[in-house]
Design an enzyme around this catalytic site. Structure first.
Site, PDB file in Angstrom:
ATOM      1  N   HIS A 438       0.917  -1.224   0.016  1.00 38.32           N
ATOM      2  CA  HIS A 438      -0.050  -0.053   0.129  1.00 38.32           C
ATOM      3  C   HIS A 438       0.832   1.389   0.061  1.00 38.32           C
ATOM      4  O   HIS A 438       2.089   1.073   0.220  1.00 38.32           O
ATOM      5  CB  HIS A 438      -1.008  -0.131   1.051  1.00 38.32           C
ATOM      6  CG  HIS A 438      -0.520  -0.068   2.623  1.00 38.32           C
ATOM      7  ND1 HIS A 438      -1.311   0.083   3.592  1.00 38.32           N
ATOM      8  CD2 HIS A 438       0.771  -0.033   2.897  1.00 38.32           C
ATOM      9  CE1 HIS A 438      -0.541  -0.167   4.665  1.00 38.32           C
ATOM     10  NE2 HIS A 438       0.626  -0.136   4.489  1.00 38.32           N
ATOM     11  N   GLU A 439       0.238   2.275  -0.496  1.00 36.59           N
ATOM     12  CA  GLU A 439       1.085   3.537  -0.523  1.00 36.59           C
ATOM     13  C   GLU A 439       1.957   3.506  -1.476  1.00 36.59           C
ATOM     14  O   GLU A 439       3.140   4.091  -1.441  1.00 36.59           O
ATOM     15  CB  GLU A 439       1.431   4.048   0.792  1.00 36.59           C
ATOM     16  CG  GLU A 439       0.373   4.285   1.876  1.00 36.59           C
ATOM     17  CD  GLU A 439      -0.754   5.015   1.470  1.00 36.59           C
ATOM     18  OE1 GLU A 439      -0.782   5.719   0.687  1.00 36.59           O
ATOM     19  OE2 GLU A 439      -1.933   4.775   2.149  1.00 36.59           O
ATOM     20  N   GLY A 440       1.878   2.812  -2.628  1.00 37.78           N
ATOM     21  CA  GLY A 440       3.006   2.590  -3.592  1.00 37.78           C
ATOM     22  C   GLY A 440       3.887   1.534  -3.359  1.00 37.78           C
ATOM     23  O   GLY A 440       4.462   1.161  -2.037  1.00 37.78           O
ATOM     24  N   HIS A 445       8.479   2.684  -5.677  1.00 38.29           N
ATOM     25  CA  HIS A 445       9.533   3.576  -4.953  1.00 38.29           C
ATOM     26  C   HIS A 445      10.911   3.653  -5.531  1.00 38.29           C
ATOM     27  O   HIS A 445      11.657   4.446  -5.624  1.00 38.29           O
ATOM     28  CB  HIS A 445       9.357   3.157  -3.621  1.00 38.29           C
ATOM     29  CG  HIS A 445       7.971   3.567  -3.005  1.00 38.29           C
ATOM     30  ND1 HIS A 445       7.715   4.897  -2.611  1.00 38.29           N
ATOM     31  CD2 HIS A 445       6.942   3.063  -2.450  1.00 38.29           C
ATOM     32  CE1 HIS A 445       6.569   5.086  -2.016  1.00 38.29           C
ATOM     33  NE2 HIS A 445       6.077   3.917  -2.238  1.00 38.29           N
TER      34      HIS A 445
END
Lengths: 597, 597
Positions: A438-440, A445
């Site tokens: 989650h969140e990328g 990244h």
């Protein structure tokens, strides 16, 4: 188990010197006693309201019943306790209704909550993140109607980015926002993976939704950001009718079950009102504000889960009697605590080095937020900001990898018991597996750090990081016990810089695919380098403090020195094969035919 | 998903040349058609009876109800189908009622069953292992009364070693066996972590129990092995009364839920009959026969789970459309299958290299069992046996680590979907986490390999391994595409030997604790070296076959070459930091004070 308070105090006060922040006008009303009070309250709530229900929240996950979500009542009670102590409001400006507590202290509290019960904590984290976006980019009315009640814990927030066909690729978002005569928009579409998307934990839910206004550019440049309240709010703040947001389903996850994760349908009846935040087509830039904060928050959660597992396995290793020291061939001799066995110590030290190193990393990032807030000139603010931008994907990803590995070892220390649901370590392991997703996702990244964060601002972020690392190496180099590690850090920094130059040069000469092919491994190596730096800095502080310490305090500092040794001897050398591979511009994945797999 | 048949055929026939075994008298009645028929049957049963119920077996795990175990009926049906095709009997001697199928083929079938539904497979694996011990060390009557019905699948077996206070430390087993006038023993004690300890899947359960006869030596030299049937068997093979074995509880695990795991109480009413296998006080040596086979079996399971996850994620990556190639800045261009993205390919190649490399490793060990069975002289048998002894902890532990990592990446390829219970990858990950724990924890195997397997027989096992690796390097060295990897393997073999010499020298000079402190990392490095060898050998075979191959066959061989490249470029270099650490005789864990943690 909770993160030991001693550990939090060490990073917050001794390494990051949060007490000195009170010398700045922004925090002049506070002192260390205030910060201690905030931490005391966090520990109390975590111990009484969060930790006792973590196993239950996992066992009785939220259920989809008649279009609504049912969950255990302790979730609501825990979050009510959190709000009584104003934890969502803690780091926000007083002018916005916040307590203006430094982010360093606030994130330390978050780590404690995450170590206790990450599923409960997530609701607060999401709400703070969403409120932050509205405060940064919303209108005064939006701040009053939505953000303030969120800081007060009356409304909770969500971030609605992903759709079923588009998780990592936000360019493909399809949800539509049609402008209306009254200045509002009509929202139509479905959103996937929405944590906290439906519940009755708060009076209202404020969804932040990415959607396209027809006629805008394709891709990410045509995405706008909307406030979509679950219940509409009248200008006087009273509740209007329910908005047309429907719960389409609940996702059943491997872990992190204390947070409901939903599929939401907007505008099924054609009557879902949304309110534009800022300007049209700038939604992704706004959302990145939330995401960057949430990404450090994810790192904080990974660290909390990792530290919790470390402490459980440490306690077990001290008490569990089994086996005898190598060399003791007398079976009649009594068994020893398994902490005496070298391999168990290795597993404990690895956990300590990864999880406490992870805490040092994420709180350093939090401190950068505070540095930006108190900076008196643009240069200092810019430096802290550029470094924070570079470190955000590191703070998100490195703990997601290595605190998960720590949880794997926590299970191993407990053996068969660790594999049962009678002990918390298997749950922590399941919970932590989400953080790379989650969140990328991890790979996103990697591309972000190598493809964007490194080259941007003329490489200012890396220059700042390298300067700080070399400064720490210089300081630590004068301490005999740390001098070899200081040299290693300096060498590794130069080496990393050389490899980075090769990669950026390759990307710049039109071979971006080759340069970025192993960006995930680059991010892993950068994480190891950064955490090695935080360990050396922590060891420097510990070495100095050790001179006047005795008893358990001396043990604590010796532990920091041992974990630093472990990191430099066992961990940092693992980066060299990664850097060699990166430097060679290996093309194995690029030249691969899909049909060969 | 099941392991692709092409993959199994490649290792069994092309790399390990199982067809040539039929030239040996032992397998003269067989030919490749027979082996193919066995594999066909395994695939059919796995596809029809195992795979469709893997998710259900996880969801509805066995329950403890009124002193009995309840489980889904499909477990019984699957195992009945297995027994109709005589899979438990497959590798056993015809003289014992077996089918005398080579272990290479039998273990390939096991990998297929494990990839389909590891929880069901475990019952067969345990039964075969227990029968093997009785056939090797039991009396003629014991073979007739217990082993034969086990081969026929009428009785199932267990191995009862651990007790609640003693898992890794069998020296501390407390269960008592009191000699009786009739030559039997009365068993009293509790056993923990007993897989398949209670069920009604078979007519009877044959427990193999480690216990102490009073007056014997302390420690492992005083342990004896007993047959303890759930129902007693009369000399004519008919059932007598129920034996005094009670189900004390069912363990609730994170994964591998299709296999019931129990706590058993022997002799609560003072009437539990046990029958000595072989001689008193030699039980551990006998049990090691079972354990060594079970350890390779664990490696096989880890590989099956890893390969299943790889195939699921590969299929997903081919179909899931998302994102655009690097360099394509046009958001209106259609999204591509995610297999086009370099980082996804890296995750797929890593899974392929680890899991197919793992399969090559465990089947090579199975082939060593066959080599021992057909050896015409003691020298050849001894060499194969010593190599097998050295490789057993590797074949158990390396897949347990890296096929688990493969499952972690399978989840990552699927992203949020992979984290839900709607896809099998999270279950495979949970299942695979057990493999480092049962049949000897990772650390125990590290000590086994470095403290015992390396020095024993004058280092003959390592000498044999090094000779074979260097021979493969020489063969592959003449193939231009493989020459660099052949050189790497030769260099790595010499390097490993040099480090081993340092460690054995240190252990020999009275500093065993220091020499063994990082034995787990030594085992990891040995595993990487061994799998690199199996990859080079597989690539050598693939390169040769590629000359006459076309279409999907050519793709298959190209895939082998690509995975070999991946392993030598990404994986083998990871061993150097481990070897440097080992060579330095690092004392971080040895000098650590427990109070510092």
């Amino acid at each position: 188990m909770l993160i030991p308070r001693r550990e939090v105090d060490f990073q917050v006060y001794e390494v990051l010197d949060a007490g000195r922040l009170c010398e700045q006008p922004r925090y002049a009303d506070h002192d260390r006693d205030v910060f201690d009070g905030v931490l005391d309250a966090a520990y109390r709530i975590a111990a009484e309201r969060f930790l006792p229900f973590a196993a239950l929240a996992d066992l009785q996950e939220p259920r989809f019943v008649d279009g609504r979500v049912e969950m255990i009542p302790q979730t609501r009670e825990a979050l009510a306790a959190l709000n009584e102590s104003s934890f969502i409001a803690a780091p926000f400006d007083a002018a916005d209704g916040g307590l203006q507590v430094p982010m360093t202290v606030a994130q330390a509290c978050s780590a404690v909550f995450a170590s206790a019960n990450v599923g409960f904590h997530a609701y607060a984290m999401l709400t703070a993140g969403a409120a932050n976006v509205i405060l940064a980019f919303g209108s005064e009315e939006q701040k009053r109607l939505y953000a303030r009640p969120m800081l007060a814990g009356r409304y909770f927030g969500t971030m609605c980015l992903s759709e079923t066909h588009a998780g990592s690729s936000l360019a493909d978002v399809r949800t539509i926002a049609m402008p209306q005569q009254d200045g509002s928009y009509r929202i139509t579409g479905n959103k996937m993976w929405i944590s906290g998307g439906e519940h009755d934990l708060a009076e209202n839910i404020v969804h932040l939704v990415l959607a396209r206004v027809p006629g805008g550019p394709a891709g990410v440049r045509g995405i706008s950001l909307f406030i979509v309240p679950r219940r509409r709010i009248r200008p006087d703040g009273s509740f209007g009718e329910w908005n047309d947001v429907a719960l389409a389903g609940v996702n059943h996850k491997m872990g992190w079950r204390g947070t409901v994760n939903t599929v939401l349908s907007f505008g099924e009846r054609g009557d879902c009102a949304g309110y534009l935040v800022g300007e049209e087509h700038r939604g992704l830039a706004y959302m990145f504000r939330l995401m960057n904060e949430a990404r450090i928050g994810v790192g904080v959660c990974a660290v909390g889960l990792g530290l919790a597992g470390y402490r459980v396995s440490l306690e077990y290793a001290r008490e569990r009697l089994q086996g005898r020291p190598i060399g003791d061939k007398d079976p009649a001799s009594p068994p020893v605590p398994i902490i005496r066995h070298a391999d168990v110590r290795r597993m404990l030290l690895a956990q300590k080095a990864w999880t406490e190193g992870g805490l040092a990393l994420v709180l350093y990032c939090a401190r950068l937020v505070d540095d930006m807030a108190v900076a008196t000139d643009d240069v200092a603010r810019g430096r802290a900001g550029q470094l924070l931008e570079l470190l955000t994907p590191v703070a998100k990803s490195w703990p997601s990898e290595f605190c998960l590995e720590a949880n794997k070892l926590a299970i191993q220390v407990l053996g068969g018991y660790g594999y049962t649901r009678d002990y918390p370590v298997e749950r922590l392991y399941r919970d932590n597996r989400l953080n790379h997703i989650h969140e990328g996702a991890y790979g996103i990244h990697g591309l972000d750090v190598l493809g964007r964060k490194l080259p941007q601002h003329g490489g200012a972020g890396w220059a700042e990081l390298a300067e700080r690392m070399l400064r720490t190496a210089e300081q630590a180099g004068s301490i005999p016990a740390l001098a070899p590690f200081a040299r290693s850090l300096a060498v590794a920094t130069r080496r990393f810089e050389a490899v980075t130059r090769v990669l950026l040069g390759t990307a710049g000469s039109g071979r971006a695919e080759l340069a970025l092919a192993n960006a995930t491994l680059y991010l892993e190596a950068l994480g190891h380098l950064t955490v090695a730096w935080r360990w050396l800095d922590s060891a420097r502080v510990a070495q100095r403090a050790l001179q006047d310490a005795s008893g358990s305090d001396a043990d604590f500092y010796q532990g920091k020195l041992a974990a630093c040794r472990y990191f430099f001897r066992y961990e940092l050398p693992r980066t060299e094969p990664l850097l060699s591979l990166l430097e060679s511009l290996d093309d194995t994945t690029v030249t691969l035919h899909e049909t060969w797999l």
